[in-house]
Design a protein around this motif. Sequence first.
Motif, PDB file in Angstrom:
ATOM      1  N   LEU A 134       0.818  -1.216   0.000  1.00 49.43           N
ATOM      2  CA  LEU A 134       0.000   0.000   0.000  1.00 49.43           C
ATOM      3  C   LEU A 134       0.853   1.267   0.000  1.00 49.43           C
ATOM      4  N   SER A 135       1.934   1.263   0.771  1.00 54.82           N
ATOM      5  CA  SER A 135       2.763   2.468   0.811  1.00 54.82           C
ATOM      6  C   SER A 135       3.549   2.657  -0.493  1.00 54.82           C
ATOM      7  N   ILE A 136       4.011   1.578  -1.095  1.00 55.52           N
ATOM      8  CA  ILE A 136       4.697   1.701  -2.389  1.00 55.52           C
ATOM      9  C   ILE A 136       3.712   2.167  -3.456  1.00 55.52           C
ATOM     10  N   GLY A 137       2.495   1.638  -3.430  1.00 53.88           N
ATOM     11  CA  GLY A 137       1.463   2.108  -4.353  1.00 53.88           C
ATOM     12  C   GLY A 137       1.141   3.580  -4.136  1.00 53.88           C
ATOM     13  N   GLY A 138       1.126   4.014  -2.877  1.00 54.54           N
ATOM     14  CA  GLY A 138       0.893   5.426  -2.578  1.00 54.54           C
ATOM     15  C   GLY A 138       2.006   6.322  -3.098  1.00 54.54           C
ATOM     16  N   ILE A 139       3.230   5.882  -2.945  1.00 55.34           N
ATOM     17  CA  ILE A 139       4.369   6.662  -3.454  1.00 55.34           C
ATOM     18  C   ILE A 139       4.316   6.734  -4.977  1.00 55.34           C
ATOM     19  N   LEU A 140       3.935   5.635  -5.622  1.00 56.88           N
ATOM     20  CA  LEU A 140       3.820   5.645  -7.081  1.00 56.88           C
ATOM     21  C   LEU A 140       2.699   6.562  -7.566  1.00 56.88           C
ATOM     22  N   CYS A 141       1.713   6.826  -6.709  1.00 59.65           N
ATOM     23  CA  CYS A 141       0.676   7.808  -7.070  1.00 59.65           C
ATOM     24  C   CYS A 141       1.291   9.195  -7.239  1.00 59.65           C
ATOM     25  N   PHE A 142       2.236   9.550  -6.362  1.00 55.06           N
ATOM     26  CA  PHE A 142       2.915  10.844  -6.496  1.00 55.06           C
ATOM     27  C   PHE A 142       3.679  10.924  -7.815  1.00 55.06           C
ATOM     28  N   VAL A 143       4.401   9.853  -8.132  1.00 48.20           N
ATOM     29  CA  VAL A 143       5.188   9.822  -9.365  1.00 48.20           C
ATOM     30  C   VAL A 143       4.261   9.861 -10.584  1.00 48.20           C
ATOM     31  N   HIS A 144       3.137   9.163 -10.494  1.00 46.49           N
ATOM     32  CA  HIS A 144       2.162   9.177 -11.586  1.00 46.49           C
ATOM     33  C   HIS A 144       1.671  10.601 -11.844  1.00 46.49           C
ATOM     34  N   GLY A 145       1.459  11.354 -10.787  1.00 46.65           N
ATOM     35  CA  GLY A 145       1.018  12.734 -10.947  1.00 46.65           C
ATOM     36  C   GLY A 145       2.000  13.563 -11.753  1.00 46.65           C
ATOM     37  N   LEU A 146       3.280  13.364 -11.522  1.00 51.65           N
ATOM     38  CA  LEU A 146       4.296  14.113 -12.274  1.00 51.65           C
ATOM     39  C   LEU A 146       4.257  13.771 -13.758  1.00 51.65           C
TER      40      LEU A 146
END
Length: 183
Positions: A134-146
């Motif tokens: 869940l935390s890795i998926g959450g961090i990838l959400c930030f990267v996806h936004g960029l």
Amino acid sequence: MARNYGFLVCLLIMILDIIAGILGIEAEIAQNKVKHLRMWIFECRDPSYQAFKLGLAAIILLLLAHVIAQLLGGCTCVGSKAEFSNSTPNQQLAFGSLIFAWIILAVGFSMLIIGTMSNSRSRKSCGIAHHRFLSIGGILCFVHGLFAVSYYVSVTAAQREKQRQQQRNPAGRAAGPTSTASV
């Protein structure tokens, strides 16, 4: 007069991805609060309904941000390597950002799904430990936004370049001055 809503669209995409990332990390925190027994790589733990709800909300917001970027950004099409090398830098950036946004979406979505589904059962589950999904998926959400914002900005810039080029050289006009010579 056409209005430029690009800044608001970029802001919306970033807000959705940031909230999705925070919810994914919060889901990981809620998952770690439930009792569990761990022996080597095997783990028995109770599911967390709070982690399930937060993970599901993160999944929905990640998908919504991606859909908004794709639908409002438009399409960038590259048919071959030669066409890619002859395209403008904005088109190349749009294509690269599109590819990375899809890859990050696939990985982040998968991580959030795995973490969320491990908390969806109504009974205690035992198996191989599922930590940090869940935390890795959450961090990838930030990267996806960029990458989603990069895609939106570059594809709209490429569309504007194409419109300006078409205004300068309409299809019916010849490229240079015409002259008729008689012999």
